[in-house]
Design an enzyme around this catalytic site. Structure first.
Site, short mmCIF file in Angstrom:
data_model
loop_
_atom_site.label_atom_id
_atom_site.label_comp_id
_atom_site.label_asym_id
_atom_site.label_seq_id
_atom_site.Cartn_x
_atom_site.Cartn_y
_atom_site.Cartn_z
N ALA A 102 0.87 -1.18 0.00
CA ALA A 102 0.00 0.00 0.00
C ALA A 102 0.91 1.22 0.00
O ALA A 102 2.04 1.16 0.48
CB ALA A 102 -0.87 -0.01 1.25
N GLY A 145 0.74 -5.04 0.76
CA GLY A 145 -0.44 -5.06 -0.11
C GLY A 145 -0.16 -5.70 -1.47
O GLY A 145 -1.07 -6.23 -2.11
N GLU A 148 -0.56 -9.21 -1.00
CA GLU A 148 -2.00 -9.45 -0.85
C GLU A 148 -2.72 -9.46 -2.20
O GLU A 148 -3.65 -10.25 -2.41
CB GLU A 148 -2.60 -8.41 0.11
CG GLU A 148 -2.08 -8.61 1.53
CD GLU A 148 -2.58 -7.55 2.49
OE1 GLU A 148 -2.07 -6.42 2.41
OE2 GLU A 148 -3.47 -7.84 3.28
N GLU A 168 4.58 -5.13 7.11
CA GLU A 168 3.73 -4.19 7.85
C GLU A 168 4.12 -4.08 9.32
O GLU A 168 3.98 -3.02 9.94
CB GLU A 168 2.25 -4.62 7.76
CG GLU A 168 1.64 -4.47 6.37
CD GLU A 168 1.76 -5.72 5.52
OE1 GLU A 168 2.62 -6.57 5.82
OE2 GLU A 168 0.99 -5.85 4.55
N1 COA Z 1 4.61 3.24 -0.49
C1 COA Z 1 5.02 4.42 -1.01
N2 COA Z 1 6.17 4.56 -1.67
C2 COA Z 1 6.94 3.48 -1.82
C3 COA Z 1 6.59 2.22 -1.31
C4 COA Z 1 5.36 2.14 -0.62
N3 COA Z 1 4.92 0.98 -0.11
N4 COA Z 1 7.57 1.34 -1.59
C5 COA Z 1 8.50 2.02 -2.27
N5 COA Z 1 8.13 3.31 -2.41
C6 COA Z 1 8.85 4.37 -3.11
C7 COA Z 1 10.03 4.90 -2.31
O1 COA Z 1 9.60 5.84 -1.36
C8 COA Z 1 10.87 5.49 -3.41
O2 COA Z 1 10.33 6.73 -3.79
P1 COA Z 1 11.32 7.98 -4.14
O3 COA Z 1 12.27 7.46 -5.17
O4 COA Z 1 10.40 9.03 -4.64
O5 COA Z 1 12.00 8.30 -2.86
C9 COA Z 1 10.66 4.53 -4.56
O6 COA Z 1 9.43 3.87 -4.30
C10 COA Z 1 11.76 3.49 -4.72
O7 COA Z 1 11.88 2.80 -3.49
P2 COA Z 1 13.25 2.73 -2.69
O8 COA Z 1 12.91 2.50 -1.25
O9 COA Z 1 14.11 3.88 -3.00
O10 COA Z 1 13.89 1.43 -3.32
P3 COA Z 1 14.96 0.46 -2.63
O11 COA Z 1 15.50 -0.40 -3.72
O12 COA Z 1 15.91 1.21 -1.82
O13 COA Z 1 14.08 -0.44 -1.62
C11 COA Z 1 12.15 -1.71 -0.94
C12 COA Z 1 13.07 -1.28 -2.12
C13 COA Z 1 10.99 -2.49 -1.55
C14 COA Z 1 12.94 -2.60 0.02
C15 COA Z 1 11.63 -0.44 -0.20
O14 COA Z 1 11.11 0.45 -1.15
C16 COA Z 1 10.56 -0.72 0.82
O15 COA Z 1 10.86 -1.24 1.89
N6 COA Z 1 9.30 -0.35 0.52
C17 COA Z 1 8.20 -0.43 1.45
C18 COA Z 1 7.72 -1.84 1.58
C19 COA Z 1 6.61 -1.93 2.61
O16 COA Z 1 6.78 -1.70 3.78
N7 COA Z 1 5.41 -2.31 2.15
C20 COA Z 1 4.26 -2.50 2.98
C21 COA Z 1 3.43 -1.29 3.02
S1 COA Z 1 2.02 -1.53 4.04
#
Ligand code: COA
Length: 294
Positions: A102, A145, A148, A168
């Site tokens: 999400a 999500g 999911e 989460e």
């Molecule tokens: N919601 C909003 N933005 C998200 C996102 C999310 N769930 N997951 C990634 N993004 C965005 C980042 O903020 C970033 O945006 P920016 O470039 O404008 O700063 C972009 O997507 C790229 O992600 P980034 O974190 O820079 O990539 P990474 O390779 O360093 O890491 C992940 C990849 C997947 C490990 C990391 O993005 C992450 O942990 N995301 C969240 C996962 C999460 O907790 N999901 C559950 C949500 S309930």
């Protein structure tokens, strides 16, 4: 005198699928069918945000489900995430993602009532309730999500470079799109607990080993393999597929004893359909079945 009658396939016209910047739909003809059957390839398209589910995506997804449900010739639906764009100069490339969860920015400052409204009868539940076969085609992160969404599809096929998790817990949250329930159904209680408690990611090989994935393939082969399966499924009787989905779901919703009774009832009801007659006759005549889909 013998009179030839030319039977032209009756092509129903597919309404133009709803298109959004954040969710695109491509209809792919199924070659083995001569009646206009298509597979819908649905792409969640926010690659710069790793295809995170914001309100625009979930609204578009609900619209897509309504369209897919109403279009008779759409016989199987593939859900995937957009590939990363070429990076801007001097910036690093974003990683491959199915959906990284999400959109966390929409959680900031949100209250209980707002979240209740947003997550009750949500888009992922709508996808789960689509009566047609669905396949998640995963290439990259399927987190929160995103996992999911994948679990709401009937079948999951992923590339070897994909990663799965329910992070989460690291946000002080739990899965909210039905993930807790569907993970228990897919993986069993122990593995689902481990994923939700730890928030740790697992790779595609481990996800396949524990039953989360149907198939793991090289990224280069992912689209081809997924389309092959989708087209194979789409070539069956859509009516029989719908009954199959309903009966298999009853195993989850009703438990074994009631589920077996539901199966017996719906199995018997299939004997009133044209497609059952067509299928049996085609087999006995060593012929191809031309389904009426009813
Ligand atoms: N919601 C909003 N933005 C998200 C996102 C999310 N769930 N997951 C990634 N993004 C965005 C980042 O903020 C970033 O945006 P920016 O470039 O404008 O700063 C972009 O997507 C790229 O992600 P980034 O974190 O820079 O990539 P990474 O390779 O360093 O890491 C992940 C990849 C997947 C490990 C990391 O993005 C992450 O942990 N995301 C969240 C996962 C999460 O907790 N999901 C559950 C949500 S309930």
């Amino acid at each position: 005198m013998h009179r030839w009658t030319l039977e032209l396939p009756l092509f129903a016209i597919i309404m133009t699928p709803p298109q959004h910047d954040v969710l695109t739909i491509e209809t792919i003809p199924v070659e083995s069918c001569d009646d206009g059957t298509v597979v819908a390839l649905v792409t969640i398209n926010r690659p710069n945000k790793l295809n995170a589910l914001n309100v625009d995506v979930t609204t578009a997804m609900k619209e897509m489900v309504a369209w897919a449900e109403s279009e008779d010739l759409v016989r199987c639906i593939i859900i995937t995430g957009a590939q990363p764009l070429a990076p801007e100069e001097g910036k690093r490339a974003k990683p491959n993602a199915f959906v990284a969860g999400a959109d966390i920015t929409e959680f900031q400052g949100a209250g209980v009532e707002e979240i209740k409204i947003k997550f009750t009868n949500n888009a992922i539940e709508t996808l789960w309730n689509l009566s047609k076969p669905t396949i998640a085609m995963v290439d990259g992160f399927a987190l929160g999500g995103g996992l999911e969404v994948a679990c709401s599809c009937d079948i999951r096929i992923a590339s070897t470079r994909s990663k799965f998790g329910t992070p989460e817990i690291n946000l002080g949250l739990i899965p909210g799109y039905g993930g807790t329930q569907r993970l228990v159904a897919l993986l069993g209680y122990g593995k689902a607990m481990e994923m939700v408690y730890t928030g740790e990611m697992i790779d595609a090989v481990e996800a396949h080993r524990i039953g989360l994935l149907n198939h793991v393939v090289d990224a280069d082969d992912l689209k081809q393999r997924t389309l092959e399966m989708a087209c194979l499924i789409a070539s069956k009787s859509s009516h029989t597929l719908r009954v199959a989905k309903k009966v298999l779901r009853s195993a989850l919703d009703e438990g074994l004893t009631k589920g077996v009774a539901t199966e017996a009832r719906l199995f018997a009801e299939l004997f009133s359909t044209e497609d059952q007659e067509i299928g049996v006759k085609a087999f006995l005549n060593r012929d191809k079945a031309h389904w009426k889909h009813r």
